[in-house]
Design an enzyme around this catalytic site. Structure first.
Site, PDB file in Angstrom:
ATOM      1  N   GLN A 313      44.151  25.604   6.548  1.00  0.00           N
ATOM      2  CA  GLN A 313      44.514  24.181   5.807  1.00  0.00           C
ATOM      3  C   GLN A 313      43.340  23.745   5.309  1.00  0.00           C
ATOM      4  OE1 GLN A 313      44.564  25.425   9.295  1.00  0.00           O
ATOM      5  NE2 GLN A 313      46.320  24.712  10.423  1.00  0.00           N
ATOM      6  N   GLN A 335      47.229  26.109   1.572  1.00  0.00           N
ATOM      7  CA  GLN A 335      47.926  25.781   2.858  1.00  0.00           C
ATOM      8  C   GLN A 335      47.707  24.312   2.970  1.00  0.00           C
ATOM      9  OE1 GLN A 335      47.074  27.979   6.429  1.00  0.00           O
ATOM     10  NE2 GLN A 335      48.426  26.607   7.811  1.00  0.00           N
ATOM     11  N   ASP A 336      48.584  23.343   3.406  1.00  0.00           N
ATOM     12  CA  ASP A 336      48.619  21.975   3.741  1.00  0.00           C
ATOM     13  C   ASP A 336      47.920  21.282   2.483  1.00  0.00           C
ATOM     14  OD1 ASP A 336      49.485  22.796   5.979  1.00  0.00           O
ATOM     15  OD2 ASP A 336      48.146  21.855   7.141  1.00  0.00           O
ATOM     16  N   ASP A 357      53.480  25.207   4.145  1.00  0.00           N
ATOM     17  CA  ASP A 357      53.527  23.900   4.693  1.00  0.00           C
ATOM     18  C   ASP A 357      52.940  22.703   3.887  1.00  0.00           C
ATOM     19  OD1 ASP A 357      54.559  24.914   7.083  1.00  0.00           O
ATOM     20  OD2 ASP A 357      52.758  24.724   8.315  1.00  0.00           O
ATOM     21  N   ARG A 425      60.224  24.160   7.489  1.00  0.00           N
ATOM     22  CA  ARG A 425      60.355  24.400   8.927  1.00  0.00           C
ATOM     23  C   ARG A 425      59.904  23.373   9.727  1.00  0.00           C
ATOM     24  NH1 ARG A 425      55.330  28.173  10.745  1.00  0.00           N
ATOM     25  NH2 ARG A 425      53.595  27.196   9.641  1.00  0.00           N
TER      26      ARG A 425
END
Length: 520
Positions: A313, A335-336, A357, A425
């Protein structure tokens, strides 16, 4: 708002409980009032007397939630002395202390607004949602740093989360459609109009930041701090950030309201950092820029995190700014990338880059006319665009992506067939995300949506939806068969995820001057 089936049944149940047709003797019983909440025991324990009507019940619930939150804050501050020998405990404590402060701020502004009858029910639901999200974020950071037993037990033992959840449920019964459409909030000023569409913004700048020495400051944070310290009143502060690469981590705290950053375009004005979870930070604290102050606006800026896909992240922007706008900006990470922490946010004509994500959080947010670029992940990874964090069924939050495009980034396009890419998700139990009238390139997996870590978590309670999307990856024929997944065919249902409904945009966006579509 569009409720899933479970939430709808809860809503009907609560509405019937609060019916004015109920006997007066029942409404005078504290046990009855508390039995209508999701968490009756804390309600009965902390409420000293029965309310006379539902509005008073709501105010009393917020009051006890705030009192307990203050108690938690005092206890948490005492833990600072236990952090000195542990970097992880210190990092968790720092995040949670900031988040507790903001929870109290949100509860206090809700309570004061309700007592003075100066806020809408929708405002109250937004701020209560943010208060609860802060506590969840504190716990997540502690788990991430492997110190879950350091701070989290204080929150659990105080019942603050349950009390805020009760407040959300009670207020949720009172929210009505009128709150989504009419009126301008008191904090909107005429001076904000057309700021984002005209080049005169630069001329009006309160202060200028430049790497070449032509501005008053070379640091954006220094410029923000200076401008806030010199401000009289609560007028808009406009900071012109000239072209250049600014390597700094910036914090726009919750006492820095009505800040506007104006860049020279996404190719030229770049704010960059490299903090990551792998580097010892939490998802919350690794952001290149974190924004909490109300009414933040950014135009023509790239927000970047260069930690790379190997460092887990790594957030480019974290925003909990209520009534915030990002126009013609770019968000770059893996990521993130984009942490939509809380409250009402609007993104127009922006670019978002990432892998896992990379659009996530628990804000009420609408993206319009944006391009979502999915990048090449590490081998063995899958790409997931959204991970929405709705924790409570009465939170008025969700991610809505409208009139946008989902495309492979240049590094992914040649090898897109080697990686699976999903629309989203479920990060939390009541995760809610929709795509409306958007283009999907062919690389989107036919299933469309991905379970959380190969489990059945939240498949019945989430709300994922698609409405009138197009492109080679848009077919819903082979989409997941979850109870919470919806192929939306009704324009009425789809409209609940638009600017007018999800973020009550008709009431505050016109003052920013950003072009937007209120409905479908």
């Amino acid at each position: 708002m569009a409720f899933n089936l479970i939430t709808f049944l809860i809503y009907i149940c609560f509405s019937s409980f609060f019916s004015e047709a109920l006997p007066v003797k029942n409404r005078g019983d504290i046990n009855w009032w508390c039995s209508t909440t999701p968490h009756p025991e804390p309600c009965k324990h902390f409420l000293g007397r029965p309310p006379k009507h539902i509005s008073e019940f709501r105010t009393m619930m917020v009051q006890v939630a705030m009192e307990q939150a203050v108690h938690v804050q005092c206890q948490a501050k005492q833990l600072r002395k236990h952090c000195r020998r542990s970097r992880r405990k210190k990092a968790a404590w720092k995040d949670c202390n900031t988040l507790f402060d903001d929870t109290i701020l949100q509860l206090n502004r809700t309570l004061q607004g309700l007592e003075a009858n100066m806020i809408s029910d929708f405002d109250a639901q937004t701020w209560l949602s943010a208060a609860l999200t802060n506590l969840v974020t504190c716990h997540s950071g502690s788990v991430q740093l492997k110190v879950p037993n350091f701070i989290s037990p204080i929150v659990s033992s105080s019942n603050v989360s349950e009390l805020i959840s009760n407040s959300l449920a009670v207020n949720g019964v009172l929210v009505n459609e009128q709150d989504y459409k009419d009126g301008f909030p008191s904090w909107v000023t005429a001076g904000d109009r057309k700021l984002l569409k005209t080049s005169s913004v630069v001329v009006q700048a309160t202060v200028t930041v430049a790497k070449d020495g032509s501005g008053k400051f070379s640091s954006i944070q220094a410029a923000v701090n200076y401008a806030v310290s010199k401000r009289t009143g609560n007028g808009r502060i406009i900071i012109h950030v000239k072209r250049g690469v600014y390597s700094e981590n910036i914090q726009i705290s919750n006492n820095m309201n009505n800040i506007m950053l104006v860049g020279d375009g996404v190719k030229y004005t770049i704010i960059t950092g490299s903090r990551s979870v792998a580097g010892g930070f939490t998802t919350y604290s690794c952001a290149t820029i974190g924004v909490d102050g109300v009414g933040f606006i950014a135009r023509g800026i790239t927000f970047r995190n260069t930690a790379g896909p190997q460092n887990a992240q790594a957030v480019a922007l974290r925003s909990a700014s209520d009534l915030s706008v990002f126009y013609a900006c770019s968000f770059e990470g893996y990521q993130d990338t984009l942490f939509l922490l809380a409250q009402r946010q609007f993104y127009k004509s922006c670019y978002i880059y990432g892998t896992i994500d990379f659009i996530f959080g628990n804000a009420a947010v609408v993206f319009q006319n944006c391009i979502i670029y999915v990048r090449k992940p590490l081998w063995g990874q899958v790409n997931v665009i959204t991970a929405q964090g709705r924790y409570d069924p009465f939170q008025n939050t969700g991610i809505s992506i409208h009139n946008s495009r989902v495309m492979p980034a240049p590094d992914l396009r040649p090898v897109a067939h080697l990686f699976n890419t999903y629309l989203g998700r479920p990060w939390m139990q009541y995760s809610r995300a929709v795509f409306l009238k958007s283009y999907f390139d062919e690389f989107v997996n036919p299933a469309g949506w991905l379970p959380w870590n190969n489990s059945n978590f939240a498949l019945d309670t989430l709300y994922f939806g698609e409405y009138m999307n197009f492109g080679p990856g848009s077919s819903t024929r082979n989409r997941v068969k979850w109870r919470g997944y919806h192929v939306i065919t009704s324009s009425t249902v789809a409209s609940t995820f638009t600017v007018a409904s999800l973020i009550a945009g008709r009431g505050w966006l016109p003052a920013t001057g950003v072009p937007f579509v209120a409905g479908l």
